[in-house]
Scaffold this active site. Sequence first.
Site, PDB file in Angstrom:
ATOM      1  N   LEU A 109     -27.780 -14.130  24.963  1.00  0.00           N
ATOM      2  CA  LEU A 109     -27.753 -14.732  23.633  1.00  0.00           C
ATOM      3  C   LEU A 109     -26.658 -13.982  22.888  1.00  0.00           C
ATOM      4  CD1 LEU A 109     -31.541 -15.070  22.678  1.00  0.00           C
ATOM      5  CD2 LEU A 109     -29.940 -16.934  23.176  1.00  0.00           C
ATOM      6  N   ASP A 110     -25.795 -14.689  22.166  1.00  0.00           N
ATOM      7  CA  ASP A 110     -24.690 -13.997  21.524  1.00  0.00           C
ATOM      8  C   ASP A 110     -25.153 -13.180  20.321  1.00  0.00           C
ATOM      9  OD1 ASP A 110     -24.713 -15.668  19.208  1.00  0.00           O
ATOM     10  OD2 ASP A 110     -23.435 -17.139  20.199  1.00  0.00           O
ATOM     11  N   LEU A 111     -24.221 -12.444  19.739  1.00  0.00           N
ATOM     12  CA  LEU A 111     -24.515 -11.496  18.658  1.00  0.00           C
ATOM     13  C   LEU A 111     -25.328 -12.116  17.528  1.00  0.00           C
ATOM     14  CD1 LEU A 111     -23.817  -8.609  17.460  1.00  0.00           C
ATOM     15  CD2 LEU A 111     -21.916  -9.750  16.310  1.00  0.00           C
ATOM     16  N   SER A 113     -27.134 -14.916  17.585  1.00  0.00           N
ATOM     17  CA  SER A 113     -28.264 -15.745  18.007  1.00  0.00           C
ATOM     18  C   SER A 113     -29.497 -14.867  18.181  1.00  0.00           C
ATOM     19  CB  SER A 113     -27.939 -16.466  19.315  1.00  0.00           C
ATOM     20  OG  SER A 113     -26.840 -17.341  19.139  1.00  0.00           O
TER      21      SER A 113
END
Length: 274
Positions: A109-111, A113
């Site tokens: 999951l990106d930063l 999210s």
Amino acid sequence: MTQNTPPGDRIAKVIARAGLASRREAEQMILQGRVSVNGKTIDSPALNVTPADKVVVNGKVVGTPDEPRIWLYHKPVGLVTTTKDEQGRDTIFDKLPEDMPRVMSVGRLDLNSEGLLLLTNDGGVKRKLELPSTGWLRKYRVRVKGQPTEESLEPLRKGLVIDGERFQPMTVTLDRQQGANAWLTIGLREGKNREIRRAVADIGLTVNRLIRVSYGPFQLGTLKSGAVEELRRKVVRDQLGLEKAPEAESSKPMKSKGNAVRRKPRPNRAKKTP
């Protein structure tokens, strides 16, 4: 050709199954001269080993792999999903409980999210759950700036091509409009980098919050932000199609004890990150 195939499994797979690293990380360890087999340092991952071989990684003997385990983790915003970050940002591994064994994330999951992230001690399980062929639906609650309509969301349902990259059709439900924002529920079966954000931007909307609420049969539920919960072993076996280990208890999650490989204390390093 098949008759000449050496017995056993690839060395990187064995290291990953023991929960020491992902296959890619294990291959790097080998190239760095950190792995030996039967007393001899190896420099290539093109080697099969059997249980009769003595495999040593960083001076420690690789034993029998732990039973596969899976944890549910509610990732907060602001953490990156890598073991190290060149920019010095905090990673999810910096924030996990100290008594957890070494784990790997299933996907990322990106930063910015948040929500459900699966963690496992088993490289084979990680690989299996990440494969597109697994086909598990991942659902997200997505808040977007704008006033989408059913018609404007149709390209997401049909599939898009963005900068030459094909995005598969998504399931999209328009849940409600809330002032200048709208809430959507989006489901997808493959995970390209920033897929939802890029696809939504392509139809003229901006994502300002993204929460993963499920990954296949695994649900975020009421798990609080930053919390970790281990799945019962029976659930793991049933969902992954694994056979029951002879000594395993059918209902309780495994404790982080015994021969589990524990995370090393975090070094005092200058701020960097993914």
